[in-house]
Design a protein around this motif. Structure first.
Motif, PDB file in Angstrom:
ATOM      1  N   TYR A  65       0.849  -1.194   0.000  1.00 57.38           N
ATOM      2  CA  TYR A  65       0.000   0.000   0.000  1.00 57.38           C
ATOM      3  C   TYR A  65       0.880   1.238   0.000  1.00 57.38           C
ATOM      4  O   TYR A  65       1.965   1.246   0.586  1.00 57.38           O
ATOM      5  CB  TYR A  65      -0.921   0.004   1.225  1.00 57.38           C
ATOM      6  N   TYR A  66       0.405   2.299  -0.633  1.00 59.29           N
ATOM      7  CA  TYR A  66       1.188   3.527  -0.694  1.00 59.29           C
ATOM      8  C   TYR A  66       1.182   4.242   0.655  1.00 59.29           C
ATOM      9  O   TYR A  66       0.223   4.094   1.441  1.00 59.29           O
ATOM     10  CB  TYR A  66       0.625   4.451  -1.783  1.00 59.29           C
ATOM     11  N   PRO A  67       2.232   5.007   0.943  1.00 60.17           N
ATOM     12  CA  PRO A  67       2.272   5.759   2.212  1.00 60.17           C
ATOM     13  C   PRO A  67       1.023   6.630   2.385  1.00 60.17           C
ATOM     14  O   PRO A  67       0.501   7.178   1.409  1.00 60.17           O
ATOM     15  CB  PRO A  67       3.523   6.627   2.045  1.00 60.17           C
ATOM     16  N   LYS A  68       0.553   6.694   3.602  1.00 64.82           N
ATOM     17  CA  LYS A  68      -0.616   7.508   3.999  1.00 64.82           C
ATOM     18  C   LYS A  68      -1.951   6.923   3.533  1.00 64.82           C
ATOM     19  O   LYS A  68      -3.001   7.529   3.720  1.00 64.82           O
ATOM     20  CB  LYS A  68      -0.486   8.961   3.523  1.00 64.82           C
ATOM     21  N   SER A  69      -1.893   5.730   2.892  1.00 63.05           N
ATOM     22  CA  SER A  69      -3.119   5.108   2.386  1.00 63.05           C
ATOM     23  C   SER A  69      -3.706   4.135   3.394  1.00 63.05           C
ATOM     24  O   SER A  69      -2.975   3.403   4.061  1.00 63.05           O
ATOM     25  CB  SER A  69      -2.843   4.342   1.088  1.00 63.05           C
ATOM     26  N   GLU A  70      -5.034   4.119   3.472  1.00 64.00           N
ATOM     27  CA  GLU A  70      -5.767   3.169   4.304  1.00 64.00           C
ATOM     28  C   GLU A  70      -6.806   2.477   3.428  1.00 64.00           C
ATOM     29  O   GLU A  70      -7.838   3.058   3.134  1.00 64.00           O
ATOM     30  CB  GLU A  70      -6.438   3.879   5.480  1.00 64.00           C
ATOM     31  N   PRO A  71      -6.532   1.259   2.967  1.00 62.83           N
ATOM     32  CA  PRO A  71      -7.470   0.558   2.080  1.00 62.83           C
ATOM     33  C   PRO A  71      -8.780   0.214   2.787  1.00 62.83           C
ATOM     34  O   PRO A  71      -8.841   0.125   4.017  1.00 62.83           O
ATOM     35  CB  PRO A  71      -6.714  -0.730   1.715  1.00 62.83           C
TER      36      PRO A  71
END
Length: 362
Positions: free
Chosen positions: A275-281
């Motif tokens: 997951y990309y930084p700062k991302s919350e799936p």
């Protein structure tokens, strides 16, 4: 069999009285119930410029229209998505230009997108595949640098966040789907969120034949091509009841997804998505890359667990043959990707069973 996807509706004793109230109200078309649903959804995503429509595809088409996409233009997109993402582009007469994916995430690769921007590029379509936000930082930079609007297809990503803020706020256009098996269904429906009021007001005209519903037919003057894309009060009422329990619908996906993130780490034959930084799936699907996928799917099926790659890569459809190009990362990813059950219907016991079966090998 533990299903991969499942329709989530409220209990009949809650839903049916609410539906009956609308069905026998004498007004079932687009009215104040739709307004209420839009306001409630706006509160959820924290974006007041939200317009409901009758499908996620209609939401995409409206975004493309407002981006100025016409016949002869180009729209950069990803083949790793459900087909409507791209059939909506072909509806405009524009040519799709495929960008490759990021092998680590499955999402469209910003570096490859930037390579493919030309003077004909009118928009960039990005998809938060399986509920995993795209590289929002990178695409915001591209949007500013080339003054080319990004359309974020967040059909898989209701409730996902970037930098602590829910999706629906990061690009000029963000679309959602409320189709039967999404995080939240209204039987069918969609929403398009905007960053500015001008797009918002135009979208309300486009969804209803170009007519302004705040005026009588006699006082209307159609100035923009519109369509029959509006949501009705019946679907909106279902949406209102669903939003009253939105955490019951979305939170289990996230809890189960995080559980898999921990429990499947380092398992032989399994590669986890990054997951990309700062991302919350929001984990609408839980995606894995596995060796010997067919055997993996068969093993889980033997144990009463459904697993599937689900989506067909869109560039293999004949309708998109004029966009064919080399996509080496997608070639690798699409041979290994598979999804396992992750939604609200998966109990703690069932998710542990799924993990145990995978750990035992296939």
């Amino acid at each position: 069999m533990i299903p991969l996807v499942k329709t989530g509706l409220p209990n009949p004793d809650i839903l049916m009285p609410a539906l009956e109230k609308v069905l026998y109200s004498g007004y079932i078309a687009q009215g104040t119930v739709v307004d209420e649903f839009e306001n409630k959804f706006s509160d959820y995503v924290e974006n007041k410029f939200s317009v409901s429509v009758n499908s996620g595809t209609a939401a995409l088409h409206i975004a493309l229209i407002l981006a100025g996409v016409k016949k002869g233009d180009e729209v950069i997109s990803t083949p790793l998505t459900a087909e409507p993402t791209n059939t909506a582009i072909s509806q405009t007469g524009a040519k799709i230009v495929w960008a490759d994916i990021d092998l680590k995430t499955g999402n469209i690769c910003p570096k490859d997108v930037e390579k493919k921007i030309t003077s004909k590029t009118k928009a960039i379509m990005v998809v938060d595949y399986a509920g995993i936000p795209v590289d929002i930082d990178a695409f915001q930079t591209i949007e500013r640098k080339y003054n080319t609007p990004v359309i974020q297809d967040a059909a898989h990503a209701l409730g996902a966040k970037f930098a602590g803020q829910k999706l629906g706020n990061h690009f000029r256009f963000t679309t959602f789907s409320f189709q039967a098996i999404k995080h939240m269904t209204t039987i069918d429906g969609g929403m398009v969120c905007f960053k500015n009021e001008d797009d918002y007001e135009k979208a309300k005209l486009i969804r209803w034949f170009g007519l302004d519903k705040t005026k009588t037919r006699q006082k209307n003057d159609i100035t923009i091509q519109g369509y029959k894309y509006h949501m009705n009060n019946v679907n909106a009422q279902i949406g209102i009841v669903q939003l009253n329990r939105i955490h019951e619908l979305v939170d289990p996906y996230i809890e189960n997804g995080k559980f898999y993130d921990q429990e499947l780490k380092g398992v032989k034959g399994v590669e986890l998505i990054e997951y990309y930084p700062k991302s919350e799936p929001s984990y609408w699907l839980y995606t894995l890359k596995v060796e010997n996928r067919d055997m993996f799917i068969s093993k889980l099926a033997e144990k009463g667990i459904m697993a599937s790659e689900l989506h067909k890569r869109n560039d293999s459809h004949s309708i998109f043959s004029n966009s064919k190009t080399s996509l080496p990362s997608l070639d690798i990813f699409s041979k290994k990707m598979v999804h396992i059950p992750c939604g609200w219907w998966v109990t703690k016991e069932e998710r542990q069973k799924i993990v145990n079966v995978i750990k035992n090998g296939w």
